[in-house]
Design a protein around this motif. Structure first.
Motif, mmCIF file in Angstrom:
data_model
loop_
_atom_site.group_PDB
_atom_site.id
_atom_site.type_symbol
_atom_site.label_atom_id
_atom_site.label_comp_id
_atom_site.label_asym_id
_atom_site.label_seq_id
_atom_site.Cartn_x
_atom_site.Cartn_y
_atom_site.Cartn_z
ATOM 1 N N ASN A 1 0.850 -1.072 0.083
ATOM 2 C CA ASN A 1 -0.136 -0.015 -0.130
ATOM 3 C C ASN A 1 0.827 1.246 -0.038
ATOM 4 O O ASN A 1 1.517 1.585 0.910
ATOM 5 C CB ASN A 1 -0.862 0.056 1.302
ATOM 6 C CG ASN A 1 -1.904 1.056 1.435
ATOM 7 O OD1 ASN A 1 -1.688 2.000 0.510
ATOM 8 N ND2 ASN A 1 -2.876 0.840 2.154
ATOM 9 N N VAL B 1 0.118 4.340 -0.124
ATOM 10 C CA VAL B 1 -0.306 5.440 1.086
ATOM 11 C C VAL B 1 0.311 5.203 2.168
ATOM 12 O O VAL B 1 0.821 6.185 2.871
ATOM 13 C CB VAL B 1 -1.848 5.493 1.028
ATOM 14 C CG1 VAL B 1 -2.150 6.608 2.115
ATOM 15 C CG2 VAL B 1 -2.302 5.965 -0.502
ATOM 16 N N ILE C 1 -7.229 -4.355 10.841
ATOM 17 C CA ILE C 1 -7.036 -2.820 10.052
ATOM 18 C C ILE C 1 -5.744 -2.458 10.121
ATOM 19 O O ILE C 1 -5.066 -2.405 9.204
ATOM 20 C CB ILE C 1 -8.015 -1.954 10.153
ATOM 21 C CG1 ILE C 1 -9.406 -2.528 9.626
ATOM 22 C CG2 ILE C 1 -7.928 -0.867 9.278
ATOM 23 C CD1 ILE C 1 -10.614 -1.564 9.856
ATOM 24 N N SER D 1 -3.298 -3.950 2.819
ATOM 25 C CA SER D 1 -4.570 -3.615 2.165
ATOM 26 C C SER D 1 -4.891 -2.150 2.398
ATOM 27 O O SER D 1 -4.166 -1.440 3.253
ATOM 28 C CB SER D 1 -5.639 -4.521 2.691
ATOM 29 O OG SER D 1 -5.544 -4.512 3.948
ATOM 30 N N PRO D 2 -5.984 -1.754 1.972
ATOM 31 C CA PRO D 2 -6.366 -0.171 2.456
ATOM 32 C C PRO D 2 -6.680 -0.280 4.001
ATOM 33 O O PRO D 2 -7.037 -1.358 4.522
ATOM 34 C CB PRO D 2 -7.602 0.014 1.473
ATOM 35 C CG PRO D 2 -7.716 -0.959 0.548
ATOM 36 C CD PRO D 2 -6.955 -2.067 1.051
ATOM 37 N N GLY D 3 -6.416 0.879 4.578
ATOM 38 C CA GLY D 3 -6.659 0.969 6.066
ATOM 39 C C GLY D 3 -5.075 1.027 6.661
ATOM 40 O O GLY D 3 -4.085 1.314 6.037
ATOM 41 N N PHE E 1 -4.662 4.902 11.540
ATOM 42 C CA PHE E 1 -5.809 5.963 11.873
ATOM 43 C C PHE E 1 -7.184 5.124 11.805
ATOM 44 O O PHE E 1 -7.926 5.497 12.574
ATOM 45 C CB PHE E 1 -5.762 7.105 10.958
ATOM 46 C CG PHE E 1 -4.566 7.842 11.110
ATOM 47 C CD1 PHE E 1 -4.375 8.610 12.211
ATOM 48 C CD2 PHE E 1 -3.242 7.859 10.251
ATOM 49 C CE1 PHE E 1 -3.084 9.287 12.421
ATOM 50 C CE2 PHE E 1 -2.163 8.053 10.396
ATOM 51 C CZ PHE E 1 -1.909 9.140 11.382
ATOM 52 N N GLN E 2 -7.499 4.609 10.590
ATOM 53 C CA GLN E 2 -8.631 3.850 10.496
ATOM 54 C C GLN E 2 -8.798 2.872 11.643
ATOM 55 O O GLN E 2 -9.983 2.798 11.941
ATOM 56 C CB GLN E 2 -8.742 3.024 8.829
ATOM 57 C CG GLN E 2 -8.498 4.081 7.861
ATOM 58 C CD GLN E 2 -7.397 4.352 7.631
ATOM 59 O OE1 GLN E 2 -6.374 4.265 8.262
ATOM 60 N NE2 GLN E 2 -7.130 4.701 6.254
ATOM 61 N N TYR F 1 2.769 1.175 12.617
ATOM 62 C CA TYR F 1 1.374 1.379 12.260
ATOM 63 C C TYR F 1 0.514 0.950 13.704
ATOM 64 O O TYR F 1 -0.654 1.523 13.845
ATOM 65 C CB TYR F 1 0.672 0.962 11.040
ATOM 66 C CG TYR F 1 0.277 1.978 10.180
ATOM 67 C CD1 TYR F 1 0.450 3.448 10.417
ATOM 68 C CD2 TYR F 1 -0.451 1.728 9.023
ATOM 69 C CE1 TYR F 1 -0.145 4.291 9.650
ATOM 70 C CE2 TYR F 1 -0.963 2.759 8.155
ATOM 71 C CZ TYR F 1 -0.942 4.070 8.687
ATOM 72 O OH TYR F 1 -1.483 5.021 7.763
#
Lengths: 85, 233, 120
Positions: free
Chosen positions: B50, B52, B120, B127-129, B132-133, B210
């Motif tokens: 990912n 981002v 997440i 994967s997306p996430g 923060f999410q 993260y």
């Protein structure tokens, strides 16, 4: 006009109407919910614009937590007499 | 009357500014500059699927550290401004109970939502996430507990400990980068080996950082909600 | 009229509505709601800057060939910026609401016209 652009325009119209309502209505609860609707549509737009990370953040924080924080603040700024209904 | 005219003038001038911006935008057809470098070298440099996540954690790691600090300051300010006065125990007003469905459903759902939040932020590099999410998902689980149970209270000592320890380890990992790799590698994720591309134990320290960010954001948002809720007399 | 322009128009309209609300409303909670709408508009505009039509999300899974990644994905940098901006936004909104709650506890009023201490 293609289908995708039509979807974007319809969702944009819904967002703009919700934002206008949020600023126009007198009832504060309706106005807070309308801002939540704007956030939810924004998260759908992020998903369509290939930004899944931002869409998740906006759905969880903008539409969920933020609305609740506003509602708690509204609850705290009511007079005690009005609260017992 | 004048209170309507001045806002109208301001909004119309903002409108013309935005119109000027609007007419000068040319849509992009290609990645340029720094984005192109990240897209080409991100995978081989950092091993994160990912991009981002790679940008948030490593390439722009200092910004993320500053952002977590801003969140911490906002949370502290809220706690300071809304500190509770000690109340007499006896004067607890009767509150309406949450409905049966909400109470039962929240008991079932809260562990699942918490596990989903952890999923997440552990999978943030695949994967997306991300932190923060996942933190927001954990905070919404706490929010569900607040809604279901009027007398539910969070344990401030445990929350404060988790928050400060994760913040401390975040900074320690950043400084380890300075010590072990080189002078301009603050928060570099290549402290650990990059591993196999696409596996959960890969991408150096990105999953660790993260996870720490997720714990910090989750506890901070939960404390903000708790302070905003207050006692609801 | 491509998608980038459509989203820019939506975002700019939200910014204008939010500013209009902030400047004309009297209720302090509504002023903060106006600021929240402005935030959503700015974030939409920023994400739209990085959008390129016909490309996929910046996640290098099996759908994206690694050697040609820079020709297949949208711009990841605005997305990373907006990601942090959203979290900051909600924290700042919560802080402003806290100030409103404190002011209300002081004077029992939500109208901005009742707070004239600094007005000359």
């Amino acid at each position: 006009m293609e289908l995708q652009q039509g979807i974007f325009i319809l969702m944009g119209l819904a967002m703009i109407i919700a934002a206008g309502l949020a600023m126009h209505v007198k009832d504060l609860i309706s106005s807070i919910i309308a801002v939540g609707v704007v956030s939810l549509f924004a998260s759908l737009l992020y998903l369509l614009m290939q930004a899944p990370d931002v869409a998740m953040t906006e759905a969880a924080i903008g539409a969920g937590l933020s609305t609740l924080i506003f509602l708690y603040a509204l609850h705290k700024t009511k007079d005690v007499e009005e609260e017992n209904d | 009357m004048i209170k309507r005219i001045i806002p109208a003038i301001l909004v119309i001038s903002i409108f013309f500014m935005l119109l000027k911006v609007m007419t000068n935008i040319t849509p992009k057809y290609d990645l340029t500059g720094v984005s192109k470098t990240y897209a080409e070298q991100g995978a081989s440099d950092l091993g994160a699927m990912n991009l981002v996540t790679a940008i948030v954690v490593t390439y722009r790691g200092l910004d993320t550290l500053g952002e977590v600090a801003v969140l911490f300051m906002a949370g502290t300010g809220i706690a300071l401004l809304l500190r509770r006065k000690k109340k007499k125990k006896g004067s607890v007003a009767k509150k309406r109970e949450a409905s049966e469905i909400l109470q039962t459903g929240s008991k079932l759902l809260v562990p699942i939502i918490m596990m989903f939040g952890a999923y997440i932020f552990i999978n943030g590099h695949l994967s997306p996430g991300g932190g923060f999410q996942g933190g927001a998902a954990i905070a919404s689980a706490v929010m569900l507990m607040f809604l279901a149970d009027n007398s539910f209270k969070i344990n401030h000592k445990v929350f404060g400990l988790i928050e400060s320890l994760s913040g401390m380890f975040y900074v320690i990992i950043g400084i380890l980068g300075l010590v072990m790799i080189g002078a301009d590698h603050f928060l570099d994720s290549r402290l650990l080996p990059l591993g196999e591309f696409g596996k959960i134990l890969s991408a150096g320290t990105i999953p660790i950082i993260y996870t720490l960010v997720g714990l910090k954001v989750g506890t901070e948002l939960a404390s903000i909600i708790d302070n905003m809720k207050g006692d609801l007399e | 009229m491509n998608i980038t322009n459509i989203v820019h128009i939506i975002g700019f309209a939200l910014i204008l509505i939010g500013f209009w609300g902030m400047l004309t409303q009297k209720n302090m909670i509504k002023i903060i709601l106006g600021l929240a709408i402005v935030e959503v508009g700015v974030q939409l505009v920023m994400v739209a800057f990085g959008f390129i039509e016909g490309r996929t999300a910046p996640i290098l899974d099996s759908a994206v060939e690694l050697s040609k990644a820079s020709e297949l994905i949208v711009d990841p940098v605005p997305q990373a910026l907006v990601l942090t901006a959203i979290v900051i936004g909600v924290a700042v909104n919560a802080l402003m609401l806290t100030f409103v709650i404190r002011l209300y506890q002081k004077k029992r009023s939500l109208s901005i016209n009742d707070y004239k201490d600094l007005k000359w």
